[in-house]
Scaffold this motif. Sequence first.
Motif, short mmCIF file in Angstrom:
data_model
loop_
_atom_site.label_atom_id
_atom_site.label_comp_id
_atom_site.label_asym_id
_atom_site.label_seq_id
_atom_site.Cartn_x
_atom_site.Cartn_y
_atom_site.Cartn_z
N UNK A 1 5.27 -2.08 6.99
CA UNK A 1 4.33 -1.78 7.67
C UNK A 1 3.41 -0.25 6.45
N UNK A 2 2.60 -0.21 6.59
CA UNK A 2 2.22 1.39 5.48
C UNK A 2 2.56 2.77 6.05
N UNK A 3 2.03 2.32 7.70
CA UNK A 3 2.61 3.62 8.94
C UNK A 3 3.59 3.30 9.52
N UNK A 4 4.14 4.82 9.86
CA UNK A 4 4.33 4.58 10.70
C UNK A 4 4.21 4.50 12.76
N UNK A 5 4.15 3.61 13.47
CA UNK A 5 3.35 2.83 14.74
C UNK A 5 3.00 4.42 15.14
N UNK B 1 1.15 -1.34 -0.04
CA UNK B 1 0.21 0.01 -0.11
C UNK B 1 0.92 1.48 0.15
N UNK B 2 1.96 0.94 0.58
CA UNK B 2 2.77 2.35 1.23
C UNK B 2 4.19 2.29 1.60
N UNK B 3 4.64 2.61 2.44
CA UNK B 3 6.18 1.74 3.78
C UNK B 3 5.94 3.17 4.27
N UNK B 4 5.69 2.96 5.57
CA UNK B 4 5.89 3.30 7.16
C UNK B 4 7.25 3.20 7.54
N UNK B 5 7.15 1.95 8.03
CA UNK B 5 7.98 1.50 8.90
C UNK B 5 8.05 -0.51 8.39
N UNK B 6 9.16 -0.62 8.67
CA UNK B 6 9.69 -1.28 9.36
C UNK B 6 10.56 -2.54 10.28
#
Length: 138
Positions: free
Chosen positions: A117-121, A35-40
Motif C-alpha cells: 500500500x502507498x499509505x499506512x493504514x 505511487x509511494x510506500x506506506x506499508x506491506x
Amino acid sequence: MVENIEGVIITPLNIIEVKGGDVMHAMKKTDAGFDDFGEAYFSKIEKNFIKAWKLHQSMTLNLVVPFGEVKFVLFDQTKFQEVILSKNNFARLTIPPGIWFGFQGLHEPSSIVLNLANLVHNEEEVVTKELNYINYKW
C-alpha cells in the motif's frame, strides 16, 4: 497490462524457478501502479470465506497472491470487474482509491494476499460495509 474499471491495473508478474523454491516478484518502484510506500502486510483468507466490502478514499492497493487462489471483485458504481489471482495467474492487482472491493478465498485450506500500500493504514480513510451492501452474487 489489462484495464477494465478505470484506474485498475493488472500487471503480470515473473516467477523464477529456482531449485529448492521459486522466486516470485511482487513490485519495483519503477512499476505501473507504484505511487509511494506506506506499508506491506499479508492477509490470510480461508477457502470460501468472503471479505467484503471496502473502499479506500486515499490508499492505492497493490495486491499479490503468492500462495493459494483468490477471487477479487471490484465495483465502481457502474460495473463489476472480477480478477482471480494465483500462482497460475500470477499478477499484481492495483486498485486506486474510490473503488469498492471484496475478495473470496478459493484454495483449500487458505490463501495469502500481500498488499503493498502507498499509505499506512488509517481507520478514518477506509469505508467498510456489510456483504449485502452491494448486490453481487458470489
